[in-house]
Design an enzyme around this catalytic site. Structure first.
Site, PDB file in Angstrom:
ATOM      1  N   LYS A 197       0.888  -1.130  -0.015  1.00 39.91           N
ATOM      2  CA  LYS A 197       0.097  -0.011   0.086  1.00 39.91           C
ATOM      3  C   LYS A 197       0.939   1.297   0.137  1.00 39.91           C
ATOM      4  O   LYS A 197       1.806   1.464   0.624  1.00 39.91           O
ATOM      5  CB  LYS A 197      -0.693  -0.076   1.164  1.00 39.91           C
ATOM      6  CG  LYS A 197      -1.718  -1.225   1.390  1.00 39.91           C
ATOM      7  CD  LYS A 197      -2.306  -1.175   2.701  1.00 39.91           C
ATOM      8  CE  LYS A 197      -1.275  -1.628   3.775  1.00 39.91           C
ATOM      9  NZ  LYS A 197      -1.951  -1.973   5.206  1.00 39.91           N
ATOM     10  N   THR A 229      -6.880   9.261   9.608  1.00 41.50           N
ATOM     11  CA  THR A 229      -6.189   8.001   8.791  1.00 41.50           C
ATOM     12  C   THR A 229      -5.890   7.043   9.546  1.00 41.50           C
ATOM     13  O   THR A 229      -5.416   6.068   9.310  1.00 41.50           O
ATOM     14  CB  THR A 229      -5.019   8.530   7.727  1.00 41.50           C
ATOM     15  OG1 THR A 229      -3.989   9.240   8.550  1.00 41.50           O
ATOM     16  CG2 THR A 229      -5.179   9.520   6.857  1.00 41.50           C
ATOM     17  N   GLY A 231      -5.802   4.021  11.560  1.00 38.79           N
ATOM     18  CA  GLY A 231      -6.466   2.677  11.323  1.00 38.79           C
ATOM     19  C   GLY A 231      -6.643   2.384   9.933  1.00 38.79           C
ATOM     20  O   GLY A 231      -7.516   1.191   9.462  1.00 38.79           O
ATOM     21  N   THR A 232      -6.187   3.014   8.801  1.00 39.71           N
ATOM     22  CA  THR A 232      -6.481   2.547   7.611  1.00 39.71           C
ATOM     23  C   THR A 232      -6.084   1.208   7.034  1.00 39.71           C
ATOM     24  O   THR A 232      -6.723   0.716   6.461  1.00 39.71           O
ATOM     25  CB  THR A 232      -5.987   3.872   6.547  1.00 39.71           C
ATOM     26  OG1 THR A 232      -4.796   3.939   6.879  1.00 39.71           O
ATOM     27  CG2 THR A 232      -6.786   4.941   6.588  1.00 39.71           C
ATOM     28  N   GLY A 233      -4.667   0.924   7.609  1.00 42.63           N
ATOM     29  CA  GLY A 233      -4.164  -0.239   7.368  1.00 42.63           C
ATOM     30  C   GLY A 233      -5.149  -1.490   7.977  1.00 42.63           C
ATOM     31  O   GLY A 233      -5.383  -2.536   7.139  1.00 42.63           O
ATOM     32  N   CYS A 234      -5.334  -1.371   9.006  1.00 46.26           N
ATOM     33  CA  CYS A 234      -6.429  -2.427   9.681  1.00 46.26           C
ATOM     34  C   CYS A 234      -7.870  -2.452   8.946  1.00 46.26           C
ATOM     35  O   CYS A 234      -8.157  -3.592   8.738  1.00 46.26           O
ATOM     36  CB  CYS A 234      -6.839  -1.808  11.317  1.00 46.26           C
ATOM     37  SG  CYS A 234      -5.264  -1.817  12.160  1.00 46.26           S
TER      38      CYS A 234
HETATM   39  N1  PLP Z   1      -3.031  -0.205  17.376  1.00 43.62           N
HETATM   40  C1  PLP Z   1      -3.307  -1.453  16.921  1.00 43.62           C
HETATM   41  C2  PLP Z   1      -3.895  -2.417  18.242  1.00 43.62           C
HETATM   42  C3  PLP Z   1      -3.138  -1.714  15.668  1.00 43.62           C
HETATM   43  O1  PLP Z   1      -3.612  -2.903  15.196  1.00 43.62           O
HETATM   44  C4  PLP Z   1      -2.630  -0.873  15.001  1.00 43.62           C
HETATM   45  C5  PLP Z   1      -2.429  -1.186  13.502  1.00 43.62           C
HETATM   46  O2  PLP Z   1      -2.603  -2.027  12.864  1.00 43.62           O
HETATM   47  C6  PLP Z   1      -2.155   0.410  15.377  1.00 43.62           C
HETATM   48  C7  PLP Z   1      -2.267   0.776  16.664  1.00 43.62           C
HETATM   49  C8  PLP Z   1      -1.701   1.482  14.288  1.00 43.62           C
HETATM   50  O3  PLP Z   1      -2.497   2.065  13.559  1.00 43.62           O
HETATM   51  P1  PLP Z   1      -1.866   3.357  13.039  1.00 43.62           P
HETATM   52  O4  PLP Z   1      -1.075   2.909  11.941  1.00 43.62           O
HETATM   53  O5  PLP Z   1      -3.145   3.854  12.129  1.00 43.62           O
HETATM   54  O6  PLP Z   1      -1.365   4.175  13.965  1.00 43.62           O
END
Ligand code: PLP
Length: 291
Positions: A197, A229, A231-234
Site C-alpha cells: 500500500k 487516517t 487505522g486505515t491499514g487495519c
Molecule cells: N494499534 C493497534 C492495536 C493496531 O492494530 C494498529 C495497526 O494495525 C495500530 C495501533 C496502528 O495504527 P496506525 O498505523 O493507524 O497508527
C-alpha cells in the site's frame, strides 16, 4: 460515492433483501490488538467486517493504551491465552476468513501459525503491523522475523504499507517500480499474493501494487488530504478478509476495499486531537446496504 462505485459495492455485497435477514453472515475472525480509541485494531476490524455484511469475532493479542494522538503502552497477552480465544471461537463458529493484525511476540506468531497449519484456511489476510503511525513499535525484530518465516507462507495475501515493505525487504520505496521489486521479494517468502500500500508514499495518487504468480496489478486512487487516517491499514485488511469470506477474488476485493477506505476518510467524524478515526459506515455505503 459515484454510481459506478455504488453498483460495484452492491454487487460485491450481494445485499440480502429485508425479508431474507435470517441468511447467515460469513464469520470473519480478527486476531489483533485492542485500540481503546476504536480507530485501529480489533474494534476497527469488527466495524469494517460489519459494514461488509459479515459477522466479526476477535482474539486479542495485546491491550494497548492509545488514543488518536499516539500509543502510550501495551500489555501483550500470553500465547496460551491467545490460543484459548481462537480455539473457543472455532469450536463454535465456521470461520470463513481470518485476518491477523498486531502480533507482537514470536510466541504469539508461533501459536497462530501452528493453529493455521493444523486448520488450513484459504482466506487468510496477514497485515504485518510493525509500527504505529505515531512511531510506537507494535512488534519487535524477532517478531518480524517470525512473521516472515512462519505466517507469510500461510497467507492468501500479505498487506504491508510502504514503510513495512521497506523494513521487510530493505528496498527503499520511492516509486511504483520499487514497490513491484519489494513485492517480488516478499512474494518469495511464500504468501500467495502481496499487496503493497502506497498511501504514505509521496505521489499524486494513492498507488497500491498487487503481485501474485500471474503478475502485477497497479491500483490508483485519488489522494485525500486528511488527518483522519488512523487505522486505515487495519481497515483495508479487514475489508479484504470480509470480501474474500463472501467468495470474491482478490483483485475485485482490493478495488472495493480501496473505494471503501476513500469514502470512510472523506466521511470521517473529525474526532480527537491527533490522527482521527475513519467513518466505517459512510452514508452512501450504509444507505445501499439498508435498501
Ligand atoms: N494499534 C493497534 C492495536 C493496531 O492494530 C494498529 C495497526 O494495525 C495500530 C495501533 C496502528 O495504527 P496506525 O498505523 O493507524 O497508527
Amino acid at each position: 460515492m459515484d454510481d459506478d462505485a455504488r453498483a460495484l459495492m452492491n454487487e460485491a455485497l450481494d445485499v440480502p433483501p429485508v425479508s431474507n435477514q435470517r441468511r447467515k453472515p460469513p464469520v470473519v475472525m480478527t486476531i489483533a490488538g485492542f485500540d481503546p480509541s476504536a480507530g485501529a485494531g480489533i474494534l476497527a476490524d469488527i466495524k469494517t467486517i460489519s459494514a461488509f455484511g459479515g459477522y466479526g469475532v476477535a482474539a486479542i493479542t495485546s491491550l494497548t493504551v492509545q488514543n488518536t494522538q499516539g500509543v502510550f503502552g501495551a500489555q501483550h497477552q500470553r500465547r496460551e491465552f491467545v490460543r484459548d480465544q481462537i480455539e473457543c471461537l472455532v469450536t463454535d463458529f465456521r470461520i470463513a476468513a481470518i485476518k491477523t493484525g498486531m502480533l507482537p511476540t514470536p510466541d504469539i506468531i508461533a501459536e497462530v501459525a501452528d493453529f493455521l497449519s493444523t486448520n488450513p484456511l484459504a482466506n487468510v489476510v496477514v497485515d504485518p503491523v510493525i509500527r504505529s503511525t505515531s512511531g510506537f513499535d507494535l512488534s519487535d525484530d524477532l517478531a518480524v522475523a517470525a512473521l516472515v518465516q512462519h505466517l507469510f507462507p500461510l497467507a492468501a495475501v500479505v498487506t504491508p504499507n510502504a514503510a513495512e515493505a521497506e523494513r521487510l525487504t530493505g528496498i527503499r520505496i520511492v516509486d511504483t517500480a520499487a514497490m513491484e521489486q519489494a513485492a517480488a521479494a516478499i512474494l518469495a517468502f511464500g504468501p500467495r499474493a502481496v499487496l503493497i500500500k502506497g498511501g504514505d508514499v509521496k505521489s499524486a495518487c494513492a498507488t497500491d501494487v498487487l503481485l501474485d504468480a500471474t503478475g502485477a496489478v497497479v491500483f490508483n486512487a485519488p489522494r485525500v488530504a486528511s488527518s483522519s487516517t488512523h487505522g486505515t491499514g487495519c481497515t483495508l485488511s479487514a475489508a479484504l478478509a470480509a470480501l474474500l469470506a463472501r467468495g470474491m477474488t482478490l483483485g475485485p476485493a482490493i478495488r472495493i476495499a480501496k473505494r471503501y477506505i476513500h469514502e470512510a476518510i472523506i466521511a470521517a467524524p473529525g474526532l480527537g486531537h491527533g490522527h482521527g478515526p475513519l467513518n466505517h459506515f459512510p452514508a452512501g455505503f450504509e444507505l445501499e446496504r439498508a435498501r
